[in-house]
Enzyme design. Structure first.
Site, PDB file in Angstrom:
ATOM      1  N   TYR A   1     -21.239   0.737 -14.471  1.00  0.00           N
ATOM      2  CA  TYR A   1     -21.855   1.331 -13.442  1.00  0.00           C
ATOM      3  C   TYR A   1     -21.840   2.887 -14.120  1.00  0.00           C
ATOM      4  O   TYR A   1     -23.168   3.694 -13.495  1.00  0.00           O
ATOM      5  CB  TYR A   1     -21.058   1.010 -12.697  1.00  0.00           C
ATOM      6  CG  TYR A   1     -21.308  -1.204 -11.799  1.00  0.00           C
ATOM      7  CD1 TYR A   1     -21.647  -1.357 -13.214  1.00  0.00           C
ATOM      8  CD2 TYR A   1     -20.542  -0.865 -10.713  1.00  0.00           C
ATOM      9  CE1 TYR A   1     -21.530  -2.677 -12.474  1.00  0.00           C
ATOM     10  CE2 TYR A   1     -20.775  -2.144 -10.543  1.00  0.00           C
ATOM     11  CZ  TYR A   1     -20.612  -3.485 -11.301  1.00  0.00           C
ATOM     12  OH  TYR A   1     -21.279  -4.257 -10.635  1.00  0.00           O
TER      13      TYR A   1
ATOM     14  N   LYS B   1     -13.453 -10.145 -21.110  1.00  0.00           N
ATOM     15  CA  LYS B   1     -14.540 -10.624 -22.440  1.00  0.00           C
ATOM     16  C   LYS B   1     -13.930 -10.546 -23.520  1.00  0.00           C
ATOM     17  O   LYS B   1     -14.907 -10.455 -23.967  1.00  0.00           O
ATOM     18  CB  LYS B   1     -15.366 -10.791 -21.295  1.00  0.00           C
ATOM     19  CG  LYS B   1     -16.781 -11.417 -22.000  1.00  0.00           C
ATOM     20  CD  LYS B   1     -16.219 -13.133 -21.726  1.00  0.00           C
ATOM     21  CE  LYS B   1     -17.243 -14.075 -21.758  1.00  0.00           C
ATOM     22  NZ  LYS B   1     -17.469 -16.097 -21.979  1.00  0.00           N
TER      23      LYS B   1
ATOM     24  N   ASP C   1     -16.068  -5.836  -9.106  1.00  0.00           N
ATOM     25  CA  ASP C   1     -17.062  -5.968  -7.765  1.00  0.00           C
ATOM     26  C   ASP C   1     -17.188  -7.889  -7.427  1.00  0.00           C
ATOM     27  O   ASP C   1     -17.327  -8.223  -6.058  1.00  0.00           O
ATOM     28  CB  ASP C   1     -18.511  -5.677  -9.083  1.00  0.00           C
ATOM     29  CG  ASP C   1     -19.426  -5.199  -7.127  1.00  0.00           C
ATOM     30  OD1 ASP C   1     -18.894  -5.690  -6.074  1.00  0.00           O
ATOM     31  OD2 ASP C   1     -20.462  -5.361  -7.840  1.00  0.00           O
TER      32      ASP C   1
ATOM     33  N   ASP D   1     -15.258 -10.031  -4.973  1.00  0.00           N
ATOM     34  CA  ASP D   1     -16.241 -10.688  -3.508  1.00  0.00           C
ATOM     35  C   ASP D   1     -15.817 -12.330  -3.266  1.00  0.00           C
ATOM     36  O   ASP D   1     -15.546 -12.819  -2.090  1.00  0.00           O
ATOM     37  CB  ASP D   1     -18.057 -11.142  -3.955  1.00  0.00           C
ATOM     38  CG  ASP D   1     -18.638  -9.849  -2.892  1.00  0.00           C
ATOM     39  OD1 ASP D   1     -16.921  -8.089  -2.536  1.00  0.00           O
ATOM     40  OD2 ASP D   1     -19.214  -9.497  -3.232  1.00  0.00           O
TER      41      ASP D   1
END
Ligand code: NAD
Length: 360
Positions: free
Chosen positions: A143, A194, A250, A254
């Site tokens: 980001y 990952k 993120d 959620d």
């Protein structure tokens, strides 16, 4: 001797001011009941600030936040400001607060209250007793990485790009937060990456393992992000603390939060700098703003996190959680968590019920 704390109140937009009002009632009750002196400094943020100063995070708001012991934020945003320049949108205030206050760790508990187990989209046995803490790195990763943008290629087509980057220091500090939090819980950390595809998360895995050498009393495991997304809906109770990068966090936070049923129930803390920020995970809910339908419990539970993480008063957080649990056990519900045979109450009535429990 009474303790003094200064709290910056940033109600924001939509239901933000409504839920903050109920949190203020709770703060008032705590001040009366405990040896505390709380100074509340309210300042505009988001669209509300834009209307006054043509900026979502005016200097006065930032200064008030920086000078406070903790920040309590409602929510920002709404249809009214969707057409203005991206750099002045209400949501930009969140990024400004996070970077200026150096809030590099976002803590999101996904804890289910027994009375709400049936509100989850998963089967009762999978979520009954669920208590996970997702820790998301908040100021680094894709980001924020450079270079970024969209460019025009020689053949006239466009190419978009972002950069996933983490320094060793950024990984070390978020890993320490995760291990410290785990020490106060069930002493298990799942680091999510990952590493089979992305070199930078290979480094993430290595550095988290190195930091783990200082925390041998905590169990560390690693998991790939795709597997974690699956495990969260297959067997979520296997997790205690999950720590991961900004973008993975993120998404996973959620996902984890929705296991508990309602967005109106979940608090969050963003920590790292001198002043931490607390806010419900939901947005400004323009569809129900001003109607007395907003659930204030996420904001009230965020106040609990403030006492735990900023003021070191874990017992106050426990008191708030118990009051919320007792109110839910009485069958009191705002519309978002309403079910058969329960009593529907307004935002304000829910706040009053929690205060009444706190003062019993
Ligand atoms: P939202 O969280 O505001 O609302 C999603 C749905 O959940 C809506 O149906 C809403 O009515 C409901 N809801 C949310 N909070 C609730 C509560 N406390 N009680 C009862 N119901 C509740 O998300 P959205 O609709 O995607 O976004 C609305 C605005 O909020 C947008 O402008 C968005 O950018 C902004 N937003 C802000 C934040 C923040 O301030 N941290 C976070 C997310 C979205």
């Amino acid at each position: 001797m009474s303790q003094n704390y200064t709290i910056a109140l940033l109600p924001g937009d939509g239901i933000g001011p409504e839920v903050i009002k109920e949190a203020v009632k709770v703060l008032g009750s705590l001040e009366r009941g405990l040896e505390l002196k709380l100074t509340l400094n309210e300042v505009p943020v988001g669209g509300a600030a834009y209307e006054v100063d043509r900026h979502p995070l005016p200097p006065e708001t930032l200064k008030t936040a920086q000078e406070a012991d903790a920040v309590l934020l409602g929510a920002v945003g709404g249809p009214k400001w969707e057409k203005i320049d991206f750099s002045l949108r209400p949501e930009r205030a969140l990024l400004g607060l996070r970077s200026n206050l150096k809030l590099y760790a976002n803590l999101r508990p996904a804890k289910i209250f027994p009375a709400l187990v049936d509100a989850s989209s998963l089967k009762r046995e999978l979520v009954d007793g669920l208590d996970i803490m997702v820790i998301r790195e908040l100021t680094g990763g894709i980001y924020f990485g450079e270079p970024r943008g969209v460019e025009l290629l020689a053949d006239g087509t466009r190419r978009g790009f972002n950069t996933l980057v983490y320094t060793e220091e950024e990984i070390k500090r978020i890993a320490r937060v995760a291990f410290d939090v785990a020490r106060k819980r069930n002493k298990k950390v799942m680091s999510v990456d990952k590493a089979n595809v992305l070199e930078v998360t290979g480094l993430w895995r290595e550095v988290v393992s190195e930091v783990h050498e200082e925390y041998k009393d905590v169990v560390l495991e690693h998991m790939y992000v795709d597997n974690c997304a699956m495990q969260l809906v297959r067997a979520p109770k296997q997790f205690d603390v999950i720590v991961t990068t900004n973008m993975f966090g993120d998404i996973l936070s959620d996902e984890a939060s929705m296991l508990t049923g309602s967005i109106g129930m979940l608090p969050s803390a963003s920590i790292g700098g001198n002043t931490a920020m607390y806010e419900p995970i939901h947005g400004s809910a323009p569809d129900i703003a001003g109607m007395g339908l907003a659930n204030p419990l996420a904001t009230i539970l965020s106040v609990g996190m403030m006492f735990k993480y900023s003021f070191g008063l874990e017992e106050v957080n426990a008191k708030i959680e118990s009051a919320v649990e007792a109110v839910l056990d009485q069958g009191v519900r705002t519309r978002d968590i309403m079910s058969n045979k329960m009593t529907e109450v307004s935002t304000q009535e829910m706040g009053d019920k929690v205060v009444a429990e706190l003062e019993k």
